[in-house]
Design a protein around this motif. Structure first.
Motif, PDB file in Angstrom:
ATOM      1  N   VAL A 189       7.744  10.472  -6.530  1.00  9.19           N
ATOM      2  CA  VAL A 189       8.724   9.650  -7.245  1.00  9.19           C
ATOM      3  C   VAL A 189       8.738   8.216  -6.710  1.00  9.19           C
ATOM      4  O   VAL A 189       8.432   7.268  -7.427  1.00  9.19           O
ATOM      5  CB  VAL A 189      10.139  10.270  -7.148  1.00  9.19           C
ATOM      6  N   GLU A 190       9.099   8.046  -5.430  1.00 10.17           N
ATOM      7  CA  GLU A 190       9.358   6.701  -4.896  1.00 10.17           C
ATOM      8  C   GLU A 190       8.097   5.842  -4.782  1.00 10.17           C
ATOM      9  O   GLU A 190       8.098   4.675  -5.177  1.00 10.17           O
ATOM     10  CB  GLU A 190      10.043   6.810  -3.526  1.00 10.17           C
ATOM     11  N   SER A 191       7.013   6.401  -4.227  1.00  6.06           N
ATOM     12  CA  SER A 191       5.797   5.600  -4.085  1.00  6.06           C
ATOM     13  C   SER A 191       5.212   5.228  -5.446  1.00  6.06           C
ATOM     14  O   SER A 191       4.740   4.103  -5.646  1.00  6.06           O
ATOM     15  CB  SER A 191       4.745   6.363  -3.264  1.00  6.06           C
ATOM     16  N   THR A 192       5.267   6.168  -6.388  1.00  8.90           N
ATOM     17  CA  THR A 192       4.785   5.869  -7.741  1.00  8.90           C
ATOM     18  C   THR A 192       5.643   4.787  -8.378  1.00  8.90           C
ATOM     19  O   THR A 192       5.126   3.890  -9.061  1.00  8.90           O
ATOM     20  CB  THR A 192       4.798   7.142  -8.601  1.00  8.90           C
ATOM     21  N   GLU A 193       6.948   4.839  -8.144  1.00 12.66           N
ATOM     22  CA  GLU A 193       7.853   3.807  -8.665  1.00 12.66           C
ATOM     23  C   GLU A 193       7.473   2.434  -8.128  1.00 12.66           C
ATOM     24  O   GLU A 193       7.450   1.438  -8.866  1.00 12.66           O
ATOM     25  CB  GLU A 193       9.293   4.144  -8.268  1.00 12.66           C
ATOM     26  N   ALA A 194       7.156   2.378  -6.832  1.00 14.10           N
ATOM     27  CA  ALA A 194       6.785   1.096  -6.226  1.00 14.10           C
ATOM     28  C   ALA A 194       5.471   0.565  -6.802  1.00 14.10           C
ATOM     29  O   ALA A 194       5.343  -0.635  -7.068  1.00 14.10           O
ATOM     30  CB  ALA A 194       6.671   1.257  -4.708  1.00 14.10           C
ATOM     31  N   VAL A 195       4.497   1.444  -7.004  1.00 14.26           N
ATOM     32  CA  VAL A 195       3.226   1.026  -7.588  1.00 14.26           C
ATOM     33  C   VAL A 195       3.441   0.468  -8.989  1.00 14.26           C
ATOM     34  O   VAL A 195       2.877  -0.584  -9.351  1.00 14.26           O
ATOM     35  CB  VAL A 195       2.223   2.202  -7.611  1.00 14.26           C
ATOM     36  N   ILE A 196       4.253   1.139  -9.784  1.00 20.14           N
ATOM     37  CA  ILE A 196       4.549   0.652 -11.141  1.00 20.14           C
ATOM     38  C   ILE A 196       5.234  -0.712 -11.074  1.00 20.14           C
ATOM     39  O   ILE A 196       4.850  -1.656 -11.779  1.00 20.14           O
ATOM     40  CB  ILE A 196       5.436   1.668 -11.896  1.00 20.14           C
ATOM     41  N   TYR A 197       6.250  -0.829 -10.236  1.00 21.56           N
ATOM     42  CA  TYR A 197       7.033  -2.068 -10.095  1.00 21.56           C
ATOM     43  C   TYR A 197       6.122  -3.245  -9.728  1.00 21.56           C
ATOM     44  O   TYR A 197       6.171  -4.312 -10.349  1.00 21.56           O
ATOM     45  CB  TYR A 197       8.092  -1.830  -9.017  1.00 21.56           C
ATOM     46  N   LEU A 198       5.277  -3.057  -8.719  1.00 18.78           N
ATOM     47  CA  LEU A 198       4.421  -4.144  -8.245  1.00 18.78           C
ATOM     48  C   LEU A 198       3.323  -4.475  -9.242  1.00 18.78           C
ATOM     49  O   LEU A 198       2.982  -5.645  -9.437  1.00 18.78           O
ATOM     50  CB  LEU A 198       3.823  -3.765  -6.891  1.00 18.78           C
ATOM     51  N   HIS A 243       0.841  -1.193   0.000  1.00 17.36           N
ATOM     52  CA  HIS A 243       0.000   0.000   0.000  1.00 17.36           C
ATOM     53  C   HIS A 243       0.880   1.247   0.000  1.00 17.36           C
ATOM     54  O   HIS A 243       1.871   1.312   0.731  1.00 17.36           O
ATOM     55  CB  HIS A 243      -0.892   0.013   1.244  1.00 17.36           C
ATOM     56  N   TYR A 244       0.507   2.226  -0.815  1.00 13.38           N
ATOM     57  CA  TYR A 244       1.275   3.474  -0.896  1.00 13.38           C
ATOM     58  C   TYR A 244       0.324   4.655  -1.034  1.00 13.38           C
ATOM     59  O   TYR A 244      -0.874   4.489  -1.308  1.00 13.38           O
ATOM     60  CB  TYR A 244       2.227   3.437  -2.103  1.00 13.38           C
ATOM     61  N   CYS A 245       0.880   5.841  -0.859  1.00 12.27           N
ATOM     62  CA  CYS A 245       0.157   7.091  -1.128  1.00 12.27           C
ATOM     63  C   CYS A 245       0.918   7.841  -2.218  1.00 12.27           C
ATOM     64  O   CYS A 245       1.600   8.844  -1.944  1.00 12.27           O
ATOM     65  CB  CYS A 245       0.050   7.943   0.129  1.00 12.27           C
ATOM     66  N   PRO A 246       0.833   7.369  -3.466  1.00  9.11           N
ATOM     67  CA  PRO A 246       1.639   7.962  -4.538  1.00  9.11           C
ATOM     68  C   PRO A 246       1.145   9.325  -4.993  1.00  9.11           C
ATOM     69  O   PRO A 246       1.900  10.077  -5.611  1.00  9.11           O
ATOM     70  CB  PRO A 246       1.532   6.940  -5.667  1.00  9.11           C
ATOM     71  N   VAL A 247      -0.122   9.635  -4.711  1.00  8.56           N
ATOM     72  CA  VAL A 247      -0.657  10.941  -5.111  1.00  8.56           C
ATOM     73  C   VAL A 247      -0.635  11.867  -3.905  1.00  8.56           C
ATOM     74  O   VAL A 247      -1.286  11.606  -2.895  1.00  8.56           O
ATOM     75  CB  VAL A 247      -2.083  10.826  -5.669  1.00  8.56           C
ATOM     76  N   VAL A 248       0.148  12.928  -4.020  1.00  7.04           N
ATOM     77  CA  VAL A 248       0.241  13.931  -2.967  1.00  7.04           C
ATOM     78  C   VAL A 248      -0.671  15.087  -3.367  1.00  7.04           C
ATOM     79  O   VAL A 248      -0.433  15.749  -4.379  1.00  7.04           O
ATOM     80  CB  VAL A 248       1.689  14.425  -2.795  1.00  7.04           C
ATOM     81  N   SER A 249      -1.700  15.318  -2.591  1.00  7.22           N
ATOM     82  CA  SER A 249      -2.627  16.408  -2.922  1.00  7.22           C
ATOM     83  C   SER A 249      -1.935  17.763  -2.743  1.00  7.22           C
ATOM     84  O   SER A 249      -1.128  17.931  -1.818  1.00  7.22           O
ATOM     85  CB  SER A 249      -3.859  16.346  -2.020  1.00  7.22           C
ATOM     86  N   PRO A 250      -2.251  18.737  -3.620  1.00 10.24           N
ATOM     87  CA  PRO A 250      -3.180  18.606  -4.727  1.00 10.24           C
ATOM     88  C   PRO A 250      -2.496  18.184  -6.025  1.00 10.24           C
ATOM     89  O   PRO A 250      -1.513  18.775  -6.450  1.00 10.24           O
ATOM     90  CB  PRO A 250      -3.740  20.030  -4.871  1.00 10.24           C
ATOM     91  N   LEU A 251      -2.998  17.086  -6.626  1.00 13.31           N
ATOM     92  CA  LEU A 251      -2.707  16.723  -8.009  1.00 13.31           C
ATOM     93  C   LEU A 251      -1.216  16.581  -8.305  1.00 13.31           C
ATOM     94  O   LEU A 251      -0.703  17.127  -9.275  1.00 13.31           O
ATOM     95  CB  LEU A 251      -3.322  17.779  -8.947  1.00 13.31           C
ATOM     96  N   THR A 252      -0.518  15.793  -7.484  1.00 16.64           N
ATOM     97  CA  THR A 252       0.909  15.552  -7.696  1.00 16.64           C
ATOM     98  C   THR A 252       1.210  14.080  -7.450  1.00 16.64           C
ATOM     99  O   THR A 252       0.813  13.532  -6.415  1.00 16.64           O
ATOM    100  CB  THR A 252       1.764  16.411  -6.750  1.00 16.64           C
ATOM    101  N   MET A 253       1.904  13.437  -8.377  1.00 18.44           N
ATOM    102  CA  MET A 253       2.395  12.073  -8.164  1.00 18.44           C
ATOM    103  C   MET A 253       3.859  12.144  -7.784  1.00 18.44           C
ATOM    104  O   MET A 253       4.665  12.786  -8.477  1.00 18.44           O
ATOM    105  CB  MET A 253       2.225  11.227  -9.429  1.00 18.44           C
TER     106      MET A 253
END
Length: 481
Positions: free
Chosen positions: A211-220, A199-209
């Protein structure tokens, strides 16, 4: 057919969706992760690599919606603990990643350690109201290079229910997956039953993805492993100071993340998970225990049903620093509201002080709330048998049902029989020393944690893990001296 609380008409839900599409197509979002920008660009999104702004055309979102799936499964080391949303709702999860713990001996707040994680894992394994252990704290004593191992190892060693958490980097994630392969016996066996849930929080409000959490979501997602994200707008700080503005922004952020996941692997399971809040603008303080958190969860859950995906998130949290009336009513009101709206997943257990500190007594109290939520979900269970007309005729006016076999057979299933809530007459309660809910809950926690742990790894497996990861923390559950 189940009926849920609704705020919106069909037309209003469509308008919320349309408004979210307008945001993604016309405003866009900053995507800090280069690989994510490449994925969006490859599929026709408007990408500016200089500013990192990505605009997602509505036709791409709508195409990705076609591959949304309605279920999400949390797999456990022991298959008897597997749970699937929404069928097994309410699925109750501990709150996670608090830096601190309330020491069960001194009552003082301190930094949490890997030994605390081991004890919490064992406690959650034994509390029937909890379905998933989301690793409740960090581990201050983690050896260098083993930050995440020092959390996942004691959790998996002492809990056979699904274990869920996150990692700060791909290197940490790969270590955690290695641990999973060792426990399963091989990578192939693990991939068949991936019992570590991410589980991650890749989207940082407001409207920002990020680096690291988004990378993990893509990888998994590329590996086909379970992963989902939580959306966390905070009205007045990172979203508009209206409930509808926060809902629309958060909904757009969910759709952006969902689109990324579906572009990578169509049909990948997801959860529409949120921690949408309204800041207390008198001070700027974070207020996850406020009733507005429950209302926003209800609204997001309604949108999740619109998209036919499971829903839930961090709901039932408290701002209170102790197990007092505030802690109870904040957890109770918001979780009940979310349940009535149809939420499936409840990250509600064990944390005080706005997710900053784990408390053993709070976890035991929340277990009781969880059992009550599950009882509400069962409802009245209409049937001719349950109306008991023959029994009513048999007992007749003025009779008693107390000593009947029917009463004995049903007493443990009809009613929740709490261990923390006090139902004794006042005189007996006074004779027992006037214990409050916190004291009774701590007594129950100690009773569990001083027993032999049935969930612990076999010695042979533990030796294998410890040989593979030299210097790893002990990870053993035992009551505090």
């Amino acid at each position: 057919m189940q009926q849920f609380t609704r705020f919106f008409t069909d037309e209003q839900r469509v308008r919320i969706h349309e408004a979210s599409l307008e945001i993604l197509e016309n405003v866009g979002l900053l995507v800090r992760n280069k690989k994510a920008r490449e994925i969006f660009a490859k599929h026709g999104c408007e990408v500016d690599n200089q500013t990192t702004l990505v605009k997602i055309p509505r036709k791409i979102v709508e195409e990705c919606r076609k591959s949304f799936v309605p279920t999400y499964t949390f797999t456990a080391q022991d298959p008897q603990y597997d749970v699937t949303l929404p069928g097994d709702r309410p699925v109750v999860v501990t709150g996670s990643s608090a830096p601190n713990i309330i020491d069960p001996i001194t009552g003082e707040e301190r930094r949490a350690t890997s030994a605390d994680i081991a004890n919490i894992a064992y406690l959650i394994n034994e509390l029937p109201g909890f379905d998933v252990f989301s690793i409740s704290t960090l581990a201050e004593d983690a050896p260098k290079g083993q930050f995440s191992l020092s959390r996942f190892y004691p959790a998996l060693k002492n809990c056979k229910k699904p274990v869920r958490s996150n990692t700060p980097s791909i290197a940490d994630l790969e270590q955690v997956l290695e641990l999973g392969y060792l426990i399963a016996g091989s990578k192939e066996a693990y991939m068949e039953r991936p019992f570590i849930n991410h589980h991650y929080c890749p989207v940082v409000s407001p409207l920002t993805m990020d680096v690291e959490s988004t990378e993990a979501v893509i990888y998994l997602t590329e590996m086909g492993l379970p992963v989902y994200g939580t959306i966390v707008p905070n009205a007045g700080m990172t979203s508009p100071m209206t409930m509808m503005g926060t809902l629309v922004l958060g909904n757009a952020e969910f759709l952006a993340l969902a689109t990324l996941i579906q572009l990578i692997r169509p049909g990948a399971p997801m959860i529409y998970a949120v921690l949408s809040t309204v800041a207390d603008m008198r001070t700027g303080n974070y207020a996850p225990g406020a009733v507005e958190t429950g209302i926003l969860q209800m609204a997001h859950t309604e949108m999740a049903r619109f998209y036919n995906v499971p829903s839930g998130g961090y709901i039932g949290l408290t701002n209170s620093h102790v197990n007092d009336a505030q802690s109870g009513y904040e957890t109770g009101i918001n979780t009940t509201a979310a349940l009535c709206a149809g939420a499936d997943l409840f990250n509600m257990g064990g944390l005080l002080g706005s997710l900053m500190a784990f408390d053993f007594a709070k976890a035991v109290i929340d277990n009781e709330i969880a059992l009550m939520l599950k009882r509400i979900k069962r409802g009245m269970e209409f049937s001719e048998e349950n109306m008991a007309l023959d029994l009513i005729k048999q007992v007749g006016p003025g009779g008693s049902y107390m000593d009947l076999e029917h009463t004995m057979a049903n007493m443990r299933t009809t009613a929740v029989l709490p261990k923390v809530a006090n139902r004794d007459p006042r005189g007996r309660w006074e004779d027992m020393g006037r214990p409050d809910a916190h004291a009774r809950a701590m007594k129950e926690a100690k009773k569990i944690l001083t027993k032999e742990n049935p969930a612990r790894f076999p010695a042979e497996l533990d030796e294998k893990i410890r040989a593979h990861f030299p210097g790893i923390v002990a990870g053993d559950a035992r009551w505090y001296e």
